[in-house]
Design an enzyme around this catalytic site. Sequence first.
Site, PDB file in Angstrom:
ATOM      1  N   CYS A 274       0.791  -1.246   0.000  1.00 29.64           N
ATOM      2  CA  CYS A 274       0.000   0.000   0.000  1.00 29.64           C
ATOM      3  C   CYS A 274       0.819   1.289   0.000  1.00 29.64           C
ATOM      4  CB  CYS A 274      -1.012  -0.002   1.138  1.00 29.64           C
ATOM      5  SG  CYS A 274      -0.288   0.026   2.783  1.00 29.64           S
ATOM      6  N   HIS A 332      -2.992   0.795   6.755  1.00 33.64           N
ATOM      7  CA  HIS A 332      -3.204   0.922   5.315  1.00 33.64           C
ATOM      8  C   HIS A 332      -2.903   2.366   4.943  1.00 33.64           C
ATOM      9  CE1 HIS A 332      -4.490   0.461   1.303  1.00 33.64           C
ATOM     10  NE2 HIS A 332      -5.651   1.060   1.435  1.00 33.64           N
ATOM     11  N   ASP A 355      -7.292   6.152  -3.514  1.00 34.34           N
ATOM     12  CA  ASP A 355      -6.543   4.970  -3.079  1.00 34.34           C
ATOM     13  C   ASP A 355      -6.240   4.097  -4.287  1.00 34.34           C
ATOM     14  OD1 ASP A 355      -5.472   2.775  -1.816  1.00 34.34           O
ATOM     15  OD2 ASP A 355      -7.074   2.567  -0.338  1.00 34.34           O
TER      16      ASP A 355
END
Length: 694
Positions: A274, A332, A355
């Site tokens: 991530c 995250h 994202d």
Amino acid sequence: MSALEPQSINWQMTSNRRAHNTHNFYDQELILRRGQAFNFLLSLNRNLSSGERLGFIASTGPNASESAKTKAVFPLSNSGSGGGWSAQLVSSQDKVLTISILTPANAPIGLYTLNLQIFSHGKEFTLKLGTFILLFNPWLQADSVFMSNRAEREEYVQEDAGIIYVGSANRIGMMGWNFGQFEEGILNISLAVLDHSLNFRRDPATDVARRSDPKYVGRVLSAMINGNDDNGVISGNWSGDYSGGRDPRNWNGSVEILKAWKSSGFRPVRFGQCWVFAGTFNTVLRSLGIPARVITNFNSAHDTDRNLSVDVYYDPMGNPLDKGRDSVWNFHVWNEAWFVRTDLGPSYNGWQVLDATPQERSQGVFQCGPASVFGVREGDVDKDFDMPFVFAEVNADRITWIYDAYTGTQKQSSSDSRSVGKYISTKAVGSSSRVDVTEKYKYPEGSSQERQVFGKALGKLKPRASFGATSAGSVESEEQTPSISGTFKVAGILEVGREVNLALLLKNLTDDVKMVSVNMTAWTIVYNGTLIHEVWKDSVTISLDPKEEKRHPVKISYAQYEKYLKADNMIRTTAVCQVTDEPEVVVERDVILDNPTLTLEVLDEVRVQKPVHVQMLFSNPLDEPVKNCVLLVEGSGLLLGSLKIDVPALRPKERSRVRFEILPTRSGTKQLLADFSCDKFPAIKAMLSIDVAE
């Protein structure tokens, strides 16, 4: 009379780029920001006569058209005009014209061609003058990415290095990241990312026309930074096996990744997790002029079925199970970009979640956002884009189940509405400290407003859902108060190479004697919960007197975990505690082990264009040798590209000293990043701030 033609053109590169705040780009191109005039000098072979006039054509993308606003045709006039493209004659002297062109504040961004039109006595000629790149303009109030605060603009548009927070809620760590958005070639690669999108391939003219809108650009980029549907930039891998690519923890920044994507013929670079997606996404956003920052959410829920609860499973022996698609990640990382939401209304303006980590499909593609941060806090899960997923990441309830494979039954052990979405963090403006932005995402945990918003969101997602219904449907759920409680406490130093010492603390909450049978396991994991290997287990029966508390030691030796520890350095310890005829109590703790220290020190005074020696120090803490040692060094403004240094193997307890040279090209405070890897330590990080004098 000879035909009128241009002799030369002076783009006044230095003054235009300074005025447009693009002087930081290493590329020697004319880089401009929209909505702002730029000047250039046009030398002609003779002065214009009365029957002659000049005009311009600016165009971007294939099949440019005036109707799509990807092409503009406008005359050279003596006065400026409002709104669209215009060209003004500022002065004319000795056949040299000083011309000022103004672009609209809502023009599509990208590479433009500028043509000159010459109208001479009934004839028309068109010649190409050159090209320029047009970017978003956060300095301009009329631009949808306008950011009024100067210090914030400096950080979120102009800062080319940053910090990304990692680790876990009880142990927040940080790593430096080189954004490098001004490095040579990076802006052109960022534009190439847009030109490789599915939207561009399907309908290039419409795609280019929509590049005026930061919402659109942000959403397309969120799909393109991952390689899942479209040969995007980075291939994700959470398996723990990174052969055939680079361990995600070894990257120091985005520049190497973006250049590798281009040089491979635009094939996804292996591998990312991530923060790699978010760091690279941040580079592309900032390079295009969209203010952006990197956000870390600890205990981040991955809710796959839009019911705002995440189901976590264990077996009666204390093993965590890979069952169900829901999960809670230790952390995250995503991005926030700053722009207005004309589609939603002014209260939704400002920071928007984007994202690029491929978690769930949205409109058939792995993309996410923009989701307004204000909208997330208010529970507006019916607004565009991907609000239910982002809302769940920071708000979902965590439901723990015990699943018995022999009987095929599962029962709910506990439900927790407070553990998800902790310490939402980003780097401070102008400094290296951590700023907690949790209150921007949700009302205080447990407050009436927070539960009210949760109820509102659940009602919008499942209009007939009873509040607090669980996702597993009609499974026996006996929420009786447990008679015991437990926690894992750390007892001693947590370092790779040492024994892990913990204690399970069990407490009897009642006035009766309780016999507790305890099944414990420890697994090495990847930060998102992927199970790698069981490294330890134990079963005991503990007798607790009324209100008594007891400690049971847990010891995991280096020999037990050494082979299975990943670069995350994470071990998940679990205890399933059973009192007869009562529901099991699950106690869990993820521990993070520290790497040995990597030290960087500068050995000379640091000036622009003067070679500087830097020394890396590392001591092998182990009683065994370490080999296959590699040092990777990167830092925008300090060295061009990155350095890869092979370091000789180290004997047990041996100290290594490596010297290398950097050549600063920019003054100011710059960030040097190092990653040291070897067979026993997959990724040890170091960063050093260096003040470079003129």
